[in-house]
Design a protein around this motif. Structure first.
Motif, PDB file in Angstrom:
ATOM      1  N   GLY A 485       0.831  -1.185   0.000  1.00  0.00           N
ATOM      2  CA  GLY A 485       0.000   0.000   0.000  1.00  0.00           C
ATOM      3  C   GLY A 485       0.876   1.249   0.000  1.00  0.00           C
ATOM      4  O   GLY A 485       2.105   1.173  -0.154  1.00  0.00           O
ATOM      5  N   ILE A 522       0.806  11.114  -2.128  1.00  0.00           N
ATOM      6  CA  ILE A 522       1.521   9.912  -1.678  1.00  0.00           C
ATOM      7  C   ILE A 522       2.940  10.317  -1.271  1.00  0.00           C
ATOM      8  O   ILE A 522       3.666  10.935  -2.064  1.00  0.00           O
ATOM      9  N   ASP A 531      -3.472   1.030   2.504  1.00  0.00           N
ATOM     10  CA  ASP A 531      -3.048   2.424   2.489  1.00  0.00           C
ATOM     11  C   ASP A 531      -3.140   2.996   3.902  1.00  0.00           C
ATOM     12  O   ASP A 531      -4.012   2.618   4.687  1.00  0.00           O
ATOM     13  N   GLU A 575      -4.568   5.950  -8.648  1.00  0.00           N
ATOM     14  CA  GLU A 575      -3.500   6.905  -8.361  1.00  0.00           C
ATOM     15  C   GLU A 575      -3.071   7.620  -9.641  1.00  0.00           C
ATOM     16  O   GLU A 575      -3.292   7.113 -10.746  1.00  0.00           O
ATOM     17  N   LYS A 588      -3.284  10.427  -4.963  1.00  0.00           N
ATOM     18  CA  LYS A 588      -4.479   9.632  -5.176  1.00  0.00           C
ATOM     19  C   LYS A 588      -5.395  10.342  -6.170  1.00  0.00           C
ATOM     20  O   LYS A 588      -5.394  11.572  -6.271  1.00  0.00           O
TER      21      LYS A 588
END
Length: 608
Positions: A485, A522, A531, A575, A588
């Motif tokens: 993740g 991210i 995640d 993403e 994301k």
């Protein structure tokens, strides 16, 4: 002066552009005291940085009483569209093969196209001075390749030269001549390559290379099939369907003389020239006299296998590093690029704020994005997806690629295991010298997306992978996705070393301290499969108590640097990669955590 038109074709890094350098030097294009650089034909910044040829380019040399037009072609399969179209301009090809590596995927690709055109090749075994050279075996491999591709008896009776392009010599027997240099190659081109075929009738030329000049406007390069062309002459442009696209006059005719283009008063049939003065004509169109009604048939181009979504950048940091951010500007640039690159396909979405860009491979699209960011664009791009096809019965077919991996023997097991999981089938395994083996697979394109970085990790950077489109076959089944993740920032601000240090136990970081972040961005790779939302802007709470050594400088583990290609292949479907002139960020698709949960709920229920 007699004419010869040839193309040099080979796999990437087999020495095409270096050989052209020596051909230019030994033909007297440069003065004896003139300073020259390596790979002079690769004048594009990205080409010089990456060490590969991306765009096909034309030059010419004079040998004795013959002018030889030489086309330098790309060697990477992703830029195969450049090779396919230039074959219309030439009457012969030099197939350059590395004396150690032998025939590789791109060699097979370009040779098959050349043989279908009926061209009789000259085979040059290059890099004969390598310590691991095996010229006799390589020659047998090339002959077997020609036979497998259905070459005629005349094409199989190809002349052979051995030599070293970098050191500037070629010979028939593989021993370096004292004073001849590349003379045997020049002489062989003159006697083996036929004179350009010239048709009867008025002026006709098919567009092959399109470029823009700030002074001359659109410049179209192509080979004149019939007639002649002079400045101020009226010209009509026909599409492949025979539609009249434009009628105008030629402002200038340019011929290739060494590394320069010189203005000439007349272009004659059989020569390769560039013309300026037209506004709409593009690649694959026919430029002709107004009396002509039928276009010249163009070489069919293979279909794209990879598509990506280009979206307007809507992150909180949008517009801070670039000056071209609107969908209209992105659209105009993409359509202009597709005009000159027929291997690209551009489709606009219904809501007009995103575009579907399809091409031959990840590298081709990554170079396209790199060109955009260098021109000041900001945009977000999705993970590459394969372009599916349907057969006559409506069954879904996916692209399959031939994969050749040269790797140390001790790592072959992990390579076979990883590609088996990705639905790859091993076709061949053979030794390639020096305790290395060559593995040949047929694997689905969607299973190879993101595998390059994993392969280098598994083999400690020793493996070399080459890919080439093979065919369309029925779907191979489910392929496992990324197992890790991501760590996602839950706040806007600037990353703090103290926060990053406390998160190192959770996984590897992809940003450093002092980097601007926003909610939904991210910032790291989670060590587990889910995640995780984290706070990277939280600083250390201050007190009025001090102790010796208490506030020592925090030492962070260096973050993983995400290059553009690695980021594109690493992200998942939910993403995006945010690309700006100065930064490459991962984020994301939905920045708000509540929207992400709603999207996940829909996807798990099969709605999204």
């Amino acid at each position: 002066m007699q004419l010869r038109n040839i193309a040099i074709i080979a796999h990437v890094d087999h020495g095409k552009t270096t050989l052209v350098d020596e051909l230019l030097k030994q033909s007297g294009v440069f003065r004896d005291n003139q300073r020259t650089s390596e790979r002079m034909m690769d004048f594009n910044d990205i080409e010089r940085e990456r060490g590969i040829t991306i765009l096909a380019k034309v030059t010419s040399v004079v040998w004795k009483d013959t002018r030889i037009n030489i086309v330098d072609t790309p060697g990477h399969a992703d830029f195969g569209g450049e090779v396919e179209r230039i074959l219309n301009m030439v009457d012969g090809v030099i197939v350059l093969v590395d004396a150690a590596e032998g025939q590789m995927p791109q060699t097979k690709f370009v040779v098959s196209k050349a043989l279908k055109k009926g061209l009789c090749p000259i085979v040059a075994i290059n890099k004969i001075d390598r310590p691991d050279a095996r010229p006799d075996e390589v020659l047998n491999e090339v002959f077997d390749l020609f036979a497998a591709l259905g070459a005629t008896d005349e094409q199989l009776d190809f002349p052979i030269l051995y030599g070293s392009g970098r050191n500037g010599w070629m010979a028939k027997d593989g021993t370096r001549p004292k004073d001849q240099g590349l003379a045997p190659l020049f002489d062989l081109v003159v006697c083996h390559v036929p004179l350009p075929a010239v048709a009867e009738g008025p002026f006709r030329m098919i567009g092959t290379i399109l470029e823009a000049d700030p002074f001359l406007g659109r410049i179209i390069t192509g080979r004149i099939y019939s007639g002649f062309i002079k400045p101020n002459q009226a010209v009509k442009v026909l599409s492949q369907r025979g539609e009249i696209l434009e009628i105008g006059r030629i402002s200038k005719i340019l011929a290739f003389r060494g590394l320069e283009r010189q203005t000439i008063d007349e272009g004659v049939a059989g020569d390769i020239v560039a013309i300026a003065g037209l506004q709409k004509g593009t690649v694959a169109d026919t430029f002709c006299d107004p009396s002509v009604t039928e276009p010249i048939s163009a070489q069919p181009i293979d279909l794209p296998t990879i598509t990506m979504s280009f979206l307007v950048n809507d992150s909180p940091l949008a517009g801070m590093e670039g000056n071209k951010i609107t969908s209209r500007v992105i659209r105009d640039w993409l359509l202009k690029e597709a005009d000159g690159n027929i291997a690209l396909e551009i489709e606009e979405s219904i809501d007009k704020d995103s575009f579907y860009v399809s091409g031959r491979g990840e590298l081709q699209l990554a170079v396209l994005i790199e060109n955009m960011r260098r021109e000041g664009f900001e945009l977000s791009v999705s993970r590459p997806r394969v372009v599916m096809q349907k057969d006559e019965s409506g069954k879904v077919l996916e692209p399959i690629e031939e994969v050749i991996i040269d790797v140390d023997e001790k790592y072959s097991g992990i390579v076979v295991q990883k590609l088996s999981v990705r639905k790859g089938e091993m076709i061949e395994l053979k030794p390639s010298g020096g305790n290395c083996v060559r593995l040949v697979f047929q694997a689905p394109t969607r299973g190879l997306i993101g595998y390059q970085s994993e392969l280098l990790t598994d083999t400690h950077g020793t493996a070399v992978m080459n890919r080439l489109f093979h065919s369309y076959e029925p779907l191979k089944g489910e392929i496992p996705r990324r197992v890790n993740g991501v760590m996602i920032s839950n706040d806007n601000g600037e990353s703090v070393a103290y926060a990053l240090f406390n998160l190192e136990d959770r996984g590897a970081m992809i940003i450093d301290a002092g980097v601007k972040v926003y909610q939904g961005m991210i910032i790291g790779i989670h060590s587990r499969g889910n995640d995780l939302e984290v706070n990277v802007v939280k600083g250390k709470k201050l007190t009025n108590i001090r102790a010796a050594g208490k506030d020592e400088t925090i030492k962070l583990i260096p973050p993983i640097k995400m290059t553009l290609e690695r980021a594109l292949s690493w992200i998942q479907d939910d993403e995006l990669v945010e690309v700006t002139p100065k930064s490459i960020r991962l984020r994301k698709l939905y920045l708000d955590p509540h929207e992400r949960k709603r999207f996940e709920k829909k996807r798990s229920s099969g709605v999204a």
